[in-house]
Design a protein around this motif. Structure first.
Motif, mmCIF file in Angstrom:
data_model
loop_
_atom_site.group_PDB
_atom_site.id
_atom_site.type_symbol
_atom_site.label_atom_id
_atom_site.label_comp_id
_atom_site.label_asym_id
_atom_site.label_seq_id
_atom_site.Cartn_x
_atom_site.Cartn_y
_atom_site.Cartn_z
ATOM 1 N N PHE A 49 48.560 72.238 59.188
ATOM 2 C CA PHE A 49 49.296 73.228 59.980
ATOM 3 C C PHE A 49 49.506 74.529 59.223
ATOM 4 O O PHE A 49 49.345 75.621 59.803
ATOM 5 N N ALA A 50 49.882 74.465 57.959
ATOM 6 C CA ALA A 50 50.115 75.696 57.198
ATOM 7 C C ALA A 50 48.847 76.540 57.130
ATOM 8 O O ALA A 50 48.892 77.775 57.253
ATOM 9 N N THR A 51 47.700 75.888 56.958
ATOM 10 C CA THR A 51 46.429 76.617 56.931
ATOM 11 C C THR A 51 46.113 77.196 58.301
ATOM 12 O O THR A 51 45.671 78.352 58.418
ATOM 13 N N LEU A 52 46.334 76.404 59.342
ATOM 14 C CA LEU A 52 46.061 76.893 60.699
ATOM 15 C C LEU A 52 46.934 78.092 61.032
ATOM 16 O O LEU A 52 46.466 79.058 61.653
ATOM 17 N N LEU A 53 48.180 78.081 60.614
ATOM 18 C CA LEU A 53 49.076 79.208 60.885
ATOM 19 C C LEU A 53 48.580 80.471 60.199
ATOM 20 O O LEU A 53 48.645 81.564 60.769
ATOM 21 N N ARG A 54 48.061 80.332 58.977
ATOM 22 C CA ARG A 54 47.517 81.513 58.286
ATOM 23 C C ARG A 54 46.238 81.995 58.953
ATOM 24 O O ARG A 54 45.971 83.201 58.994
ATOM 25 N N GLN A 55 45.445 81.071 59.461
ATOM 26 C CA GLN A 55 44.163 81.446 60.052
ATOM 27 C C GLN A 55 44.297 82.057 61.446
ATOM 28 O O GLN A 55 43.320 82.615 61.955
ATOM 29 N N LYS A 72 56.554 86.392 65.709
ATOM 30 C CA LYS A 72 55.867 85.582 64.700
ATOM 31 C C LYS A 72 56.562 84.234 64.508
ATOM 32 O O LYS A 72 55.908 83.186 64.399
ATOM 33 N N ILE A 73 57.885 84.264 64.459
ATOM 34 C CA ILE A 73 58.636 83.024 64.277
ATOM 35 C C ILE A 73 58.457 82.113 65.483
ATOM 36 O O ILE A 73 58.237 80.899 65.348
ATOM 37 N N ARG A 74 58.532 82.688 66.669
ATOM 38 C CA ARG A 74 58.369 81.881 67.879
ATOM 39 C C ARG A 74 56.931 81.365 68.004
ATOM 40 O O ARG A 74 56.712 80.258 68.517
ATOM 41 N N TYR A 75 55.975 82.164 67.567
ATOM 42 C CA TYR A 75 54.590 81.685 67.611
ATOM 43 C C TYR A 75 54.399 80.503 66.665
ATOM 44 O O TYR A 75 53.745 79.507 67.025
ATOM 45 N N ALA A 76 54.966 80.609 65.464
ATOM 46 C CA ALA A 76 54.871 79.489 64.523
ATOM 47 C C ALA A 76 55.543 78.248 65.106
ATOM 48 O O ALA A 76 55.043 77.123 64.944
ATOM 49 N N TYR A 77 56.659 78.449 65.795
ATOM 50 C CA TYR A 77 57.364 77.318 66.426
ATOM 51 C C TYR A 77 56.513 76.711 67.540
ATOM 52 O O TYR A 77 56.360 75.480 67.619
ATOM 53 N N ASP A 78 55.956 77.552 68.401
ATOM 54 C CA ASP A 78 55.128 77.039 69.496
ATOM 55 C C ASP A 78 53.854 76.374 68.984
ATOM 56 O O ASP A 78 53.408 75.358 69.526
ATOM 57 N N LEU A 79 53.262 76.961 67.931
ATOM 58 C CA LEU A 79 52.058 76.362 67.370
ATOM 59 C C LEU A 79 52.370 75.004 66.755
ATOM 60 O O LEU A 79 51.584 74.051 66.892
ATOM 61 N N ALA A 80 53.509 74.898 66.086
ATOM 62 C CA ALA A 80 53.899 73.599 65.512
ATOM 63 C C ALA A 80 54.116 72.567 66.612
ATOM 64 O O ALA A 80 53.716 71.397 66.485
ATOM 65 N N ARG A 81 54.739 72.973 67.701
ATOM 66 C CA ARG A 81 54.964 72.042 68.809
ATOM 67 C C ARG A 81 53.634 71.619 69.442
ATOM 68 O O ARG A 81 53.462 70.451 69.805
ATOM 69 N N ALA A 82 52.710 72.571 69.586
ATOM 70 C CA ALA A 82 51.400 72.217 70.147
ATOM 71 C C ALA A 82 50.645 71.287 69.199
ATOM 72 O O ALA A 82 49.964 70.345 69.645
ATOM 73 N N TYR A 83 50.737 71.551 67.906
ATOM 74 C CA TYR A 83 50.099 70.688 66.904
ATOM 75 C C TYR A 83 50.691 69.281 66.973
ATOM 76 O O TYR A 83 49.969 68.268 66.951
#
Length: 407
Positions: A22-28, A117-128
């Motif tokens: 996830f950390a890598t995906l968030l950076r990418q 950015k914070i909400r995107y990271a939150y939504d991406l984590a939930r989707a992951y």
């Protein structure tokens, strides 16, 4: 060598479809559509702020009088030609108010970008995590299918031995068909979960697997501290938007002040063969347009921004109060659910032994299997709730799940 090359070529696309950690995906995903949109809004307001500093353009004009008329102005001998320079002068602090409004707009756009950015990271984590949950649900249902198949085989053995009626085999077969249908629905849910993750990440090729499980990733120790609601990104963004709205209201009020235009010119008098200077001042009369509509609209916008700030403050306080309690409750729920699962596993084991020995009816074994499946589902739901609480806490603190601060 040729065989190894073929295997590598076949495996490369499959590996390319696996989502990285996830950390890598968030950076990418810096170029994901949602990220690009938010950053483009910042650049738009920066451009508007630069434009707000521009001064009014001057005007140059040429005017010729006393030509092509009746005698004695029939020709151009008595022509009077004036070269005129006009410069609007903003008074009453109009330019400074406009600049302040532009700078406040940039500050608000940056605050919104940080919140996005914070909400995107939150939504991406939930989707992951949703994709991870879909994988685990398939494993659970596949386990139930395997158990149902074992029960059906045991029932058929007892039926063939004359120890059970054929009805029991039909009941076991019906139970197997039911869980098999559930498996197909779970597979469809998995496809949808991976499609949503891929769309949110902005990748062209849909992911088919994950590199890690977020359901078991612990929150870094510093992230367990108390949450200050007045430092949440949503509250700070609403606060910046209210400030920008108030600055725009001031700028609109200043616009109602009339501008003064200074005029300087040079006039050529052909008949006298002389040159003279001209000077003047013009002031518009605010009779029809007093900018009242824009002022009223800005006042309403400022009131709406103040209301949104109050709502954001209340939401931030409520979420901060609930964050710690939700994490503690979620952890207790996981522990209790895992204990219930162990009990259900032992119950199913004993029920199967008893049925195969002919000491208990089929219905007890089927109930034990259903209870075990339900217990495993409850454990997974508890882990999802724990993840949701940890992700919510990370969002309130402006951090990723691993504890890193989002810039």
């Amino acid at each position: 060598m040729m065989g190894a090359t073929c295997v590598a070529a076949l495996c490369a696309p499959a590996q390319a479809q696996v989502a990285p950690p996830f950390a890598t995906l968030l950076r990418q995903t810096a170029d994901a559509p949602r990220r690009i949109e938010s950053e483009a809004e910042v650049r738009r307001y920066e451009g508007l702020a630069r434009q707000a500093r521009a001064r009014p353009n001057p005007t140059i004009g040429v005017l010729t009088e006393n030509v092509a008329g009746s005698s004695p102005y029939r020709g151009v001998d008595r022509a009077e030609t004036t070269l005129q320079y006009s410069q609007p002068l903003e008074i009453g602090g109009k330019r400074s108010a406009r600049i302040a409004a532009g700078e406040a707009g940039v500050a608000a756009s940056r605050a919104r970008d940080h919140d996005a950015k914070i909400r995107y990271a939150y939504d991406l984590a939930r989707a992951y995590a949703a994709a991870d949950v879909a994988d685990q649900r398939i494993m659970l249902v596949e386990g139930e299918v395997e158990q149902a198949q074992n029960i059906l085989r045991a029932a058929r053995v007892l039926v063939d031995a004359g120890k059970e009626a054929r009805l029991r085999a039909l009941q076991a077969e019906a139970a197997l068909n039911a869980v098999t249908a559930d498996l197909e629905g779970t597979k469809a849910d998995r496809i949808a979960a991976y499609a949503r993750l891929s769309a949110l990440a902005g990748v062209d090729e849909t992911f088919t697997g994950l590199s890690e499980s977020l359901l078991t990733v612990p929150v870094a120790a510093p992230a367990y501290g108390p949450v200050d609601p007045m430092t949440s990104s949503s509250f700070l963004a609403a606060q910046a938007e209210r400030e920008a709205a108030e600055r725009r209201l001031t700028a609109e009020q200043k616009r109602a002040i009339p501008d003064v235009t200074a005029i300087v010119g040079v006039r050529r008098l052909d008949y006298e063969n002389a040159t003279a200077l001209t000077a003047g001042v013009s002031i518009p009369l605010n009779i029809f347009d007093r900018n009242r509509g824009n002022i009223a609209a800005s006042e309403a916008e400022a009131q709406a921004a103040a209301a949104r700030l109050a709502m954001a403050r209340n939401d931030a306080i409520a979420e901060a109060r609930a964050a710690g309690a939700q994490i503690a409750a979620a952890q207790s729920r996981v522990a209790a659910a895992e204990a219930s699962q162990r009990t259900a596993e032992e119950t199913y084991r004993l029920a199967r032994i008893a049925y195969e020995a002919g000491k208990s009816p089929l219905v007890e074994l089927l109930n034990a299997r259903q209870g075990l499946g339900a217990a495993r589902g409850i454990v997974l739901d508890a882990k999802v709730a724990s993840f949701e609480a940890r992700a919510q806490l990370a969002r309130l603190q402006g951090r990723t799940l691993s504890g890193g601060e989002i810039q």
